[in-house]
Write an enzyme that holds these catalytic residues in place. Structure first.
Site, mmCIF file in Angstrom:
data_model
loop_
_atom_site.group_PDB
_atom_site.id
_atom_site.type_symbol
_atom_site.label_atom_id
_atom_site.label_comp_id
_atom_site.label_asym_id
_atom_site.label_seq_id
_atom_site.Cartn_x
_atom_site.Cartn_y
_atom_site.Cartn_z
ATOM 1 N N HIS A 212 4.566 -3.339 1.725
ATOM 2 C CA HIS A 212 4.537 -2.312 2.775
ATOM 3 C C HIS A 212 3.944 -2.843 4.097
ATOM 4 C CE1 HIS A 212 0.559 -1.712 1.048
ATOM 5 N NE2 HIS A 212 0.979 -0.908 0.088
ATOM 6 N N HIS A 247 3.656 6.353 7.432
ATOM 7 C CA HIS A 247 3.043 5.064 7.146
ATOM 8 C C HIS A 247 3.295 4.061 8.272
ATOM 9 C CE1 HIS A 247 2.781 6.738 3.095
ATOM 10 N NE2 HIS A 247 1.889 5.799 2.833
ATOM 11 N N ASP A 269 7.469 3.785 -1.977
ATOM 12 C CA ASP A 269 6.039 3.846 -2.305
ATOM 13 C C ASP A 269 5.678 5.297 -2.643
ATOM 14 O OD1 ASP A 269 3.594 2.415 -2.660
ATOM 15 O OD2 ASP A 269 2.823 3.247 -0.799
ATOM 16 N N GLY A 297 0.614 7.499 -1.112
ATOM 17 C CA GLY A 297 2.039 7.208 -1.182
ATOM 18 C C GLY A 297 2.877 8.162 -0.351
#
Length: 373
Positions: A212, A247, A269, A297
């Site tokens: 990520h 994110h 995720d 997540g």
């Protein structure tokens, strides 16, 4: 035997139409404009897009239970079915930094389930061999440095079910990393505080990818290049990214694609709501957080990640689909069977409308879902 007609798809970035896709014994056997032979069941795609099914190499739960909270074969089966209904036909179930007991229970579940698995490919262990400084939502007391004996015992017990591991390379001994590489574990640099030189050395050593991108790692600094800069600069290193807008901002996803192209791939995720165990996730708006408010997540599917790439990141549809199919398949060296619409590959396929709505899902040539009336 199945034939899909009146579809359009992408080949080498170009849209193709007027072809029939023939499927036998779960595999694509022919793609041509020739008349469909007698004996095939025919699916009329009605002009929709045909794509390989999505591949998610990092997901914690889907639809119901969080895998690490309920590490059983039943949970994996439930994830498998739920993900199929959402167009993800292959996945690695992820286990975050946890107790040895939970990790062993997860491995036992994987071994028990693999003989009946549909899209389940194995496990991705995200930790515990990470850097506490960049732990994110991971539990600090479970983070540790790897020992060669421990890793040997882990892989022996796993019996091939562990496919991928996220590790902070800067804290691990070379003998551990070399052992994992020798045993064909896909190593991903993540939850790491590596500087440019350390990250580059890890990629040169055999780390194939990055977990990520931008999350749980230092930010790019113009006077102190570090892990993200090393990814962009390296000729082979890949990186996963969470394209949910929470994110990583969509402008950064856009920039990352411009720099990485085929070296980037999508993950979700994704987690599910959970109120037991060390990893408790609460849905807050469009994102999941831990009880202390830490971003955890995501709450997206792979299809939604593709949609976001097209709608908000200026990524062409052909490339966005590759980010969710071909690129991850190449990383785990399964592109000879998955992630590409070509003869000889598994007929794991999805049909998408012009608006990228999911219409049908095929798992090894068997129709799993149909939303076409």
């Amino acid at each position: 035997m199945l034939a899909i007609k009146n579809c359009k798809f992408f080949a080498d970035g170009l849209q193709v139409a007027g072809q029939n896709v023939l499927i036998e014994n779960g595999e694509i056997v022919k793609i041509s404009s020739e008349e469909i032979p007698v004996g095939y069941e025919i699916v009329d795609a009605e002009g929709s897009y045909l794509s390989p099914g999505f591949i998610d190499l990092q997901i914690y739960g889907s639809g119901k239970d969080l895998f690490s909270a309920y590490p059983t074969a039943d949970t994996l089966s439930q994830m498998d079915l739920d993900l199929l209904s959402k167009g993800t036909t292959s996945f690695l179930a992820c286990v975050a930094t946890n107790t040895p007991e939970v990790v062993h229970q997860s491995i036992a579940a994987a071994k028990a389930y693999r003989s009946e698995a549909r899209g389940f490919l194995g496990l991705h262990l995200e930790g515990p061999y990470i850097n506490a400084k960049r732990r994110g939502a991971h539990i600090e007391k479970y983070i540790c440095k790897a020992s060669l004996d421990e890793v040997k015992r882990l892989l022996e017990y796993a019996d091939g079910t562990v496919k991928m591991m996220t590790i902070a390379a800067e804290l691990q001994d070379d003998e551990v990393i070399n052992y994992l590489l020798d045993n064909n574990i896909v190593l991903s640099l993540g939850h790491s505080d590596a500087n440019f030189e350390q990250a580059t050395a890890a990629y040169d050593m055999g780390f194939k990818t990055t977990t990520h991108l931008f999350n749980a790692m230092p930010s790019i600094h113009h006077r102190s290049p570090n892990l993200p800069a090393a990814v962009f600069s390296h000729p082979k290193a890949m990186a996963s990214i969470i394209a949910d807008g929470n994110h990583v901002d969509f402008e950064i996803v856009k920039m990352s694609y411009k720099l990485l192209r085929e070296r980037m791939f999508l993950i979700t995720d994704a987690v599910t709501s959970c109120n037991i165990g060390p990893y408790q996730h609460q849905l807050s708006g469009e994102k999941f957080i831990t009880p202390d408010g830490t971003l955890s997540g995501s709450n997206i599917t792979m299809l939604q990640a593709v949609q976001n790439c097209v709608a908000y990141c200026d990524i062409p549809l052909a490339a966005a689909l590759n980010l969710a199919t071909l690129n991850p398949a190449r990383l785990i060296e399964l592109d000879a069977k998955l992630g590409d619409l070509k003869v000889g590959n598994k007929a794991n396929l999805v049909l998408l409308s012009e608006k990228l709505e999911l219409l049908k899902v095929f798992a090894e040539g068997v129709e799993h879902l149909s939303l076409i009336n």
